[in-house]
Write a protein that holds these residues in place. Structure first.
Motif, mmCIF file in Angstrom:
data_model
loop_
_atom_site.group_PDB
_atom_site.id
_atom_site.type_symbol
_atom_site.label_atom_id
_atom_site.label_comp_id
_atom_site.label_asym_id
_atom_site.label_seq_id
_atom_site.Cartn_x
_atom_site.Cartn_y
_atom_site.Cartn_z
ATOM 1 N N SER A 1 55.575 -3.296 -66.442
ATOM 2 C CA SER A 1 56.297 -2.837 -67.624
ATOM 3 C C SER A 1 55.637 -1.587 -68.207
ATOM 4 O O SER A 1 56.253 -0.843 -68.956
ATOM 5 C CB SER A 1 56.353 -3.935 -68.686
ATOM 6 N N SER A 2 54.365 -1.367 -67.854
ATOM 7 C CA SER A 2 53.654 -0.153 -68.251
ATOM 8 C C SER A 2 52.480 0.030 -67.306
ATOM 9 O O SER A 2 51.969 -0.935 -66.732
ATOM 10 C CB SER A 2 53.154 -0.253 -69.688
ATOM 11 N N TRP A 3 52.011 1.285 -67.149
ATOM 12 C CA TRP A 3 50.871 1.526 -66.270
ATOM 13 C C TRP A 3 49.584 0.982 -66.881
ATOM 14 O O TRP A 3 48.683 0.560 -66.165
ATOM 15 C CB TRP A 3 50.746 3.018 -65.980
ATOM 16 N N ALA A 4 49.513 0.960 -68.202
ATOM 17 C CA ALA A 4 48.313 0.408 -68.844
ATOM 18 C C ALA A 4 48.141 -1.064 -68.506
ATOM 19 O O ALA A 4 47.026 -1.543 -68.257
ATOM 20 C CB ALA A 4 48.387 0.602 -70.350
ATOM 21 N N TRP B 1 41.601 5.807 -65.848
ATOM 22 C CA TRP B 1 42.753 6.222 -65.055
ATOM 23 C C TRP B 1 43.546 7.234 -65.891
ATOM 24 O O TRP B 1 43.398 7.318 -67.099
ATOM 25 C CB TRP B 1 43.635 5.026 -64.682
ATOM 26 N N ARG B 2 44.344 8.028 -65.224
ATOM 27 C CA ARG B 2 45.173 8.990 -65.943
ATOM 28 C C ARG B 2 46.576 9.008 -65.353
ATOM 29 O O ARG B 2 46.772 8.729 -64.166
ATOM 30 C CB ARG B 2 44.565 10.390 -65.906
ATOM 31 N N SER B 3 47.513 9.335 -66.202
ATOM 32 C CA SER B 3 48.922 9.351 -65.809
ATOM 33 C C SER B 3 49.462 10.772 -65.887
ATOM 34 O O SER B 3 49.206 11.504 -66.847
ATOM 35 C CB SER B 3 49.734 8.440 -66.739
ATOM 36 N N THR B 4 50.192 11.161 -64.862
ATOM 37 C CA THR B 4 50.878 12.452 -64.836
ATOM 38 C C THR B 4 52.365 12.202 -64.638
ATOM 39 O O THR B 4 52.754 11.545 -63.674
ATOM 40 C CB THR B 4 50.345 13.347 -63.702
ATOM 41 N N GLU B 5 53.178 12.699 -65.544
ATOM 42 C CA GLU B 5 54.616 12.448 -65.470
ATOM 43 C C GLU B 5 55.316 13.515 -64.632
ATOM 44 O O GLU B 5 55.023 14.702 -64.747
ATOM 45 C CB GLU B 5 55.235 12.441 -66.866
ATOM 46 N N LEU B 6 56.230 13.049 -63.800
ATOM 47 C CA LEU B 6 57.123 13.968 -63.083
ATOM 48 C C LEU B 6 58.324 14.203 -63.992
ATOM 49 O O LEU B 6 59.118 13.300 -64.222
ATOM 50 C CB LEU B 6 57.550 13.356 -61.750
ATOM 51 N N THR B 7 58.459 15.395 -64.496
ATOM 52 C CA THR B 7 59.450 15.652 -65.545
ATOM 53 C C THR B 7 60.690 16.380 -65.047
ATOM 54 O O THR B 7 61.600 16.640 -65.824
ATOM 55 C CB THR B 7 58.810 16.497 -66.662
ATOM 56 N N ALA C 1 72.335 12.669 -68.688
ATOM 57 C CA ALA C 1 72.529 12.490 -70.126
ATOM 58 C C ALA C 1 72.987 11.060 -70.428
ATOM 59 O O ALA C 1 72.535 10.445 -71.399
ATOM 60 C CB ALA C 1 73.555 13.496 -70.643
ATOM 61 N N LEU C 2 73.869 10.545 -69.586
ATOM 62 C CA LEU C 2 74.327 9.168 -69.754
ATOM 63 C C LEU C 2 73.202 8.188 -69.460
ATOM 64 O O LEU C 2 72.934 7.268 -70.242
ATOM 65 C CB LEU C 2 75.511 8.907 -68.821
ATOM 66 N N ALA C 3 72.519 8.380 -68.347
ATOM 67 C CA ALA C 3 71.421 7.485 -67.984
ATOM 68 C C ALA C 3 70.298 7.542 -69.013
ATOM 69 O O ALA C 3 69.647 6.535 -69.311
ATOM 70 C CB ALA C 3 70.891 7.839 -66.596
ATOM 71 N N GLY C 4 70.074 8.733 -69.574
ATOM 72 C CA GLY C 4 69.014 8.889 -70.568
ATOM 73 C C GLY C 4 69.284 8.100 -71.829
ATOM 74 O O GLY C 4 68.340 7.607 -72.468
ATOM 75 N N PRO D 1 61.717 3.251 -75.680
ATOM 76 C CA PRO D 1 61.811 4.543 -76.367
ATOM 77 C C PRO D 1 60.680 5.505 -76.009
ATOM 78 O O PRO D 1 60.810 6.714 -76.209
ATOM 79 C CB PRO D 1 61.739 4.156 -77.852
ATOM 80 N N ALA D 2 59.583 4.976 -75.477
ATOM 81 C CA ALA D 2 58.459 5.845 -75.111
ATOM 82 C C ALA D 2 58.703 6.586 -73.804
ATOM 83 O O ALA D 2 58.012 7.564 -73.505
ATOM 84 C CB ALA D 2 57.179 5.019 -74.995
ATOM 85 N N LEU D 3 59.678 6.129 -73.015
ATOM 86 C CA LEU D 3 59.972 6.774 -71.741
ATOM 87 C C LEU D 3 60.888 7.973 -71.961
ATOM 88 O O LEU D 3 61.830 7.913 -72.750
ATOM 89 C CB LEU D 3 60.629 5.787 -70.781
#
Length: 215
Positions: free
Chosen positions: A31-34, A45-51, A62-65, A73-75
């Motif tokens: 449910s989360s990387w943490a 550890w560190r997280s890098t987002e593919l944006t 836009a619909l999926a978002g 909401p944090a995603l």
């Protein structure tokens, strides 16, 4: 247990892990990387987002978002690099008309396919019913886990479609997909993001969290 197994196989804890927690369908999934790494490496550890999104057009994203925001909401939804000019299409019908409306939508989309591929993504609980409806207009449609994905039309559940992409996607009974499992909203997010060109939803009810401002 799966993560414990992986950590024991990598005593140095040196790993690169790639995934999207928004698409977690299994109850035992992350449910989360943490929550994944915290028990083993604390804060080391560190997280890098593919944006950037190269697959899904901006109109579909836009619909999926809008759905993603209700999952967590944090995603943040990735930014699509291209636009097709075609908003997702929604076909609203009475519950008893879902199968016939699906057949009509598949007929319409196959006429536009050219050399592309179409996926029909269905709730697991109604997979047989909807596959039968698709076969009335696409007799050679590939069905299920062993489907020949080189064929123009395939009928798949979310689990079977995960990780794949198609030119056009028809999602039937999105509310049914959502209610199929406790993490059904994540499954619906997966279904909405399989298309590279066009998306159609055939529904008898508007799933909570989906933006209504579409055609």
């Amino acid at each position: 247990m799966a993560w414990r197994l992986l950590m024991r196989r990598s005593p140095s804890r040196s790993m690169t892990v790639v995934g999207d927690v928004a698409q977690t369908g299994d109850l035992g999934g992350a449910s989360s990387w943490a929550s994944v790494f915290g028990p083993y490496v604390a804060d080391r550890w560190r997280s890098t987002e593919l944006t950037v999104n190269y697959r899904t057009p901006a109109e579909i994203m836009a619909l999926a978002g809008s759905l993603l925001a209700t999952i967590n909401p944090a995603l943040r939804a990735p930014t699509s690099v291209r636009s097709t000019g075609e908003a997702p299409r929604v076909v609203r019908v009475e519950p008893r008309q879902l199968a016939s409306a699906l057949a009509s939508a598949v007929r319409d989309e196959t006429r536009r396919l050219g050399g592309g591929r179409l996926a029909v993504i269905v709730p697991e609980a109604r997979a047989v019913e909807f596959a039968t409806a698709v076969r009335t207009v696409a007799p050679d449609a590939a069905i299920g886990a062993a489907a020949d994905l080189s064929l123009p039309v395939a009928v798949l559940t979310v689990r079977q479609a995960k990780g794949l992409e198609f030119d056009t996607v028809v999602v039937v009974d999105p509310g049914g997909i959502e209610s199929d499992s406790p993490r059904g909203r994540s499954d619906l997010y997966v279904a909405l993001t399989r298309a590279t060109q066009r998306l159609t939803l055939v529904t008898d009810d508007w799933p909570a969290g989906l933006e209504r401002g579409i055609d």
